[in-house]
Design a protein around this motif. Structure first.
Motif, PDB file in Angstrom:
ATOM      1  N   TYR A  66       2.050   9.990   7.137  1.00  0.00           N
ATOM      2  CA  TYR A  66       1.176   8.969   7.742  1.00  0.00           C
ATOM      3  C   TYR A  66       2.061   8.038   8.543  1.00  0.00           C
ATOM      4  CZ  TYR A  66      -2.245  10.588   4.321  1.00  0.00           C
ATOM      5  OH  TYR A  66      -3.091  11.367   3.578  1.00  0.00           O
ATOM      6  N   PHE A  67       1.526   7.486   9.629  1.00  0.00           N
ATOM      7  CA  PHE A  67       2.375   6.597  10.435  1.00  0.00           C
ATOM      8  C   PHE A  67       2.034   5.136  10.215  1.00  0.00           C
ATOM      9  CE2 PHE A  67      -1.105   7.801  13.442  1.00  0.00           C
ATOM     10  CZ  PHE A  67      -1.605   6.541  13.743  1.00  0.00           C
ATOM     11  N   THR A  68       3.015   4.303  10.492  1.00  0.00           N
ATOM     12  CA  THR A  68       2.783   2.873  10.630  1.00  0.00           C
ATOM     13  C   THR A  68       3.802   2.357  11.649  1.00  0.00           C
ATOM     14  OG1 THR A  68       2.597   0.720   9.525  1.00  0.00           O
ATOM     15  CG2 THR A  68       4.207   2.242   8.609  1.00  0.00           C
ATOM     16  N   LEU A  69       3.479   1.233  12.285  1.00  0.00           N
ATOM     17  CA  LEU A  69       4.378   0.672  13.310  1.00  0.00           C
ATOM     18  C   LEU A  69       4.394  -0.834  13.187  1.00  0.00           C
ATOM     19  CD1 LEU A  69       1.907   2.422  15.039  1.00  0.00           C
ATOM     20  CD2 LEU A  69       3.872   2.664  16.515  1.00  0.00           C
TER      21      LEU A  69
ATOM     22  N   ALA B 154      -2.218   9.743  -0.693  1.00  0.00           N
ATOM     23  CA  ALA B 154      -3.193   9.896   0.400  1.00  0.00           C
ATOM     24  C   ALA B 154      -3.932   8.581   0.656  1.00  0.00           C
ATOM     25  CB  ALA B 154      -4.179  11.011   0.072  1.00  0.00           C
ATOM     26  N   THR B 155      -4.294   7.878  -0.413  1.00  0.00           N
ATOM     27  CA  THR B 155      -5.000   6.601  -0.228  1.00  0.00           C
ATOM     28  C   THR B 155      -4.069   5.580   0.410  1.00  0.00           C
ATOM     29  OG1 THR B 155      -6.418   7.078  -2.104  1.00  0.00           O
ATOM     30  CG2 THR B 155      -6.279   4.763  -1.426  1.00  0.00           C
ATOM     31  N   LEU B 156      -2.835   5.513  -0.082  1.00  0.00           N
ATOM     32  CA  LEU B 156      -1.866   4.579   0.502  1.00  0.00           C
ATOM     33  C   LEU B 156      -1.665   4.877   1.985  1.00  0.00           C
ATOM     34  CD1 LEU B 156       1.420   3.224  -0.879  1.00  0.00           C
ATOM     35  CD2 LEU B 156       1.543   4.608   1.194  1.00  0.00           C
ATOM     36  N   GLY B 157      -1.502   6.153   2.318  1.00  0.00           N
ATOM     37  CA  GLY B 157      -1.258   6.533   3.707  1.00  0.00           C
ATOM     38  C   GLY B 157      -2.435   6.188   4.607  1.00  0.00           C
ATOM     39  N   ASP B 158      -3.647   6.483   4.128  1.00  0.00           N
ATOM     40  CA  ASP B 158      -4.846   6.171   4.918  1.00  0.00           C
ATOM     41  C   ASP B 158      -4.943   4.670   5.194  1.00  0.00           C
ATOM     42  OD1 ASP B 158      -6.018   8.643   5.377  1.00  0.00           O
ATOM     43  OD2 ASP B 158      -7.063   8.660   3.442  1.00  0.00           O
ATOM     44  N   ILE B 159      -4.708   3.867   4.170  1.00  0.00           N
ATOM     45  CA  ILE B 159      -4.824   2.409   4.336  1.00  0.00           C
ATOM     46  C   ILE B 159      -3.743   1.907   5.299  1.00  0.00           C
ATOM     47  CG2 ILE B 159      -4.606   0.164   3.163  1.00  0.00           C
ATOM     48  CD1 ILE B 159      -5.867   1.524   0.660  1.00  0.00           C
ATOM     49  N   ALA B 160      -2.516   2.402   5.128  1.00  0.00           N
ATOM     50  CA  ALA B 160      -1.411   1.924   5.966  1.00  0.00           C
ATOM     51  C   ALA B 160      -1.624   2.299   7.434  1.00  0.00           C
ATOM     52  CB  ALA B 160      -0.082   2.496   5.460  1.00  0.00           C
ATOM     53  N   GLU B 161      -2.075   3.528   7.666  1.00  0.00           N
ATOM     54  CA  GLU B 161      -2.252   3.983   9.050  1.00  0.00           C
ATOM     55  C   GLU B 161      -3.346   3.170   9.750  1.00  0.00           C
ATOM     56  OE1 GLU B 161      -1.434   8.307   9.792  1.00  0.00           O
ATOM     57  OE2 GLU B 161      -3.319   8.199  10.896  1.00  0.00           O
ATOM     58  N   LEU B 162      -4.453   2.988   9.042  1.00  0.00           N
ATOM     59  CA  LEU B 162      -5.549   2.205   9.623  1.00  0.00           C
ATOM     60  C   LEU B 162      -5.119   0.757   9.872  1.00  0.00           C
ATOM     61  CD1 LEU B 162      -8.453   1.972  10.539  1.00  0.00           C
ATOM     62  CD2 LEU B 162      -9.156   1.708   8.161  1.00  0.00           C
ATOM     63  N   ASP B 163      -4.347   0.215   8.950  1.00  0.00           N
ATOM     64  CA  ASP B 163      -3.935  -1.179   9.111  1.00  0.00           C
ATOM     65  C   ASP B 163      -3.009  -1.369  10.314  1.00  0.00           C
ATOM     66  OD1 ASP B 163      -4.051  -3.931   7.730  1.00  0.00           O
ATOM     67  OD2 ASP B 163      -1.963  -3.654   8.338  1.00  0.00           O
ATOM     68  N   ALA B 164      -2.110  -0.419  10.523  1.00  0.00           N
ATOM     69  CA  ALA B 164      -1.211  -0.525  11.676  1.00  0.00           C
ATOM     70  C   ALA B 164      -2.016  -0.461  12.975  1.00  0.00           C
ATOM     71  CB  ALA B 164      -0.177   0.600  11.645  1.00  0.00           C
ATOM     72  N   LEU B 165      -3.014   0.442  13.006  1.00  0.00           N
ATOM     73  CA  LEU B 165      -3.845   0.551  14.212  1.00  0.00           C
ATOM     74  C   LEU B 165      -4.652  -0.727  14.425  1.00  0.00           C
ATOM     75  CD1 LEU B 165      -4.992   4.250  13.814  1.00  0.00           C
ATOM     76  CD2 LEU B 165      -3.370   3.335  15.502  1.00  0.00           C
ATOM     77  N   SER B 166      -5.142  -1.296  13.326  1.00  0.00           N
ATOM     78  CA  SER B 166      -5.928  -2.534  13.431  1.00  0.00           C
ATOM     79  C   SER B 166      -5.057  -3.668  13.955  1.00  0.00           C
ATOM     80  CB  SER B 166      -6.548  -2.837  12.061  1.00  0.00           C
ATOM     81  OG  SER B 166      -6.555  -4.200  11.770  1.00  0.00           O
ATOM     82  N   MET B 167      -3.809  -3.772  13.465  1.00  0.00           N
ATOM     83  CA  MET B 167      -2.909  -4.820  13.978  1.00  0.00           C
ATOM     84  C   MET B 167      -2.608  -4.588  15.469  1.00  0.00           C
ATOM     85  SD  MET B 167       0.955  -5.970  12.888  1.00  0.00           S
ATOM     86  CE  MET B 167       1.727  -4.447  13.454  1.00  0.00           C
ATOM     87  N   HIS B 168      -2.333  -3.339  15.833  1.00  0.00           N
ATOM     88  CA  HIS B 168      -2.018  -3.082  17.248  1.00  0.00           C
ATOM     89  C   HIS B 168      -3.242  -3.281  18.140  1.00  0.00           C
ATOM     90  CE1 HIS B 168       2.247  -2.057  17.466  1.00  0.00           C
ATOM     91  NE2 HIS B 168       2.096  -1.828  16.169  1.00  0.00           N
ATOM     92  N   ALA B 169      -4.430  -3.032  17.602  1.00  0.00           N
ATOM     93  CA  ALA B 169      -5.651  -3.306  18.379  1.00  0.00           C
ATOM     94  C   ALA B 169      -5.748  -4.809  18.659  1.00  0.00           C
ATOM     95  CB  ALA B 169      -6.881  -2.808  17.624  1.00  0.00           C
ATOM     96  N   VAL B 170      -5.411  -5.625  17.665  1.00  0.00           N
ATOM     97  CA  VAL B 170      -5.408  -7.080  17.862  1.00  0.00           C
ATOM     98  C   VAL B 170      -4.353  -7.462  18.905  1.00  0.00           C
ATOM     99  CG1 VAL B 170      -4.818  -9.278  16.731  1.00  0.00           C
ATOM    100  CG2 VAL B 170      -6.394  -7.675  15.623  1.00  0.00           C
TER     101      VAL B 170
END
Ligand code: PMV
Length: 326
Positions: free
Chosen positions: A275-278, A226-242
């Motif tokens: 959890y997603f990542t892109l 769950a912690t890994l998934g939360d971090i990965a999902e937020l990080d992908a969104l942060s990169m795409h926001a950039v």
């Protein structure tokens, strides 16, 4: 003078986006990824003193123009660093669509670096090969190592290399890749990285990444999904926001992408650990656990925009094989 290497692609949980040195591909932040077993490139390299130029064939197509130049520029850098002059015949095959958000450049340059070192009969460490692969594509530095991998920013060319955090057998986490577009993407990541600094959100992203590296390492060590998934999902969104807020703005998502992101959140709310990542493309990587793969596959099959599903587990690092492509 001939060698063949296989390299898995990788999916980053904390992404690499933006360089402090474009030519050397020295990244702004550490990134952490999983090397994938089932999305890989096989590359045979043969050096021949009689050749007047590189000969490059990818997925059966002779390359020319920009694609071929990128391979030659990479091999030029290796010729200088490793001290030889010969051109090469290069043949490469992927088992997944190129330039569609599955990092084909990661596995491609990891395999090419390893095969080149093998064909020249050199004995280099994985860290040294990682540093060479980085010159072709940043994420390729990570694919040289297997399992769970961290690419360190380092202080310069010599130590900006990847290291293994845990071997593939440590944790059978799955990456279920929902392929919604198999075409070439419009803006390749090499060009995309140069736009990162123009986003007003970039300093915030870098500051945030610095706080998530250690929790992510710990979640891998403790197999805390769950912690890994939360971090990965937020990080992908942060990169795409950039990406989205850069100049020029990069919008890799399609309606199919957003539909999947919503579905994954709904499934998770119903109890499915997913959890997603892109990466720099519209395809969606779904991180899940082995027991959930078939459920997920069935759900993805019901979504018409999903053209293909590829299931990967943590895989080995780049290695030489005996069977050559030519
Ligand atoms: O290695 P490159 O230059 O193709 O960059 C990869 C960038 C992302 O895939 C978007 C993120 C990552 O860390 O893999």
């Amino acid at each position: 003078m001939k060698a063949t290497a296989i390299a898995g692609s990788n999916i980053a949980l904390i992404k690499y986006w933006g360089n402090r040195d474009e030519a050397l591909r020295l990244p702004m932040n550490n990134s952490i990824s999983i090397t994938l077993d089932n999305a890989y490139t096989t590359t045979t390299v043969e050096f021949d003193a009689r050749l007047k130029a590189e000969e490059v064939v990818i997925n059966g197509q002779p390359m020319s123009g920009a694609e071929k130049n990128r391979v030659t520029r990479f091999l030029d850098a290796l010729r200088v660093r490793l001290g030889f002059a010969d051109y090469a015949r290069v043949q490469s095959e992927n088992n997944f669509p190129m330039a569609s958000g599955i990092a084909s450049s990661a596995s491609a340059f990891a395999a090419l670096a390893k095969a080149t070192v093998g064909a020249r009969g050199l004995d280099l460490t994985p860290a040294q090969i990682s540093g060479l692969a980085r010159l072709g594509s940043g994420s390729a530095a990570r694919s040289v190592l297997g399992g769970f991998v961290e690419w360190q920013t380092g202080s310069g060319d010599a130590d900006s290399v990847a290291v293994e955090l845990a071997p593939p057998a440590h944790w059978h986490i799955c990456d279920v890749i929902a392929i919604v577009a198999t075409g070439e993407k419009k803006v390749k990541s090499t060009e995309g990285h140069t736009t990162a600094h123009s986003s007003p959100l970039y300093p915030a992203r870098l500051a945030h990444v610095a706080t998530t590296l250690e929790p992510l390492r710990r979640s891998i060590a403790n197999r805390d999904f769950a912690t890994l998934g939360d971090i990965a999902e937020l990080d992908a969104l942060s990169m795409h926001a950039v990406m989205m807020t850069a100049t020029p703005s990069l919008l890799y998502w399609t309606p199919a992408t957003t539909r999947l992101l919503h579905s994954i959140r709904e499934w998770r709310a119903e109890g499915l650990p997913a959890y997603f990542t892109l990466d720099a493309g519209p395809n969606v990587h779904i991180l899940t656990l082995p027991a959930e793969v078939e459920t997920l596959r069935a759900r993805l099959k019901a979504i018409p925009e999903v053209e293909r599903v590829l299931v990967c587990n943590p895989g080995e690092g780049t290695r030489l094989v005996e069977t050559h492509l030519f």
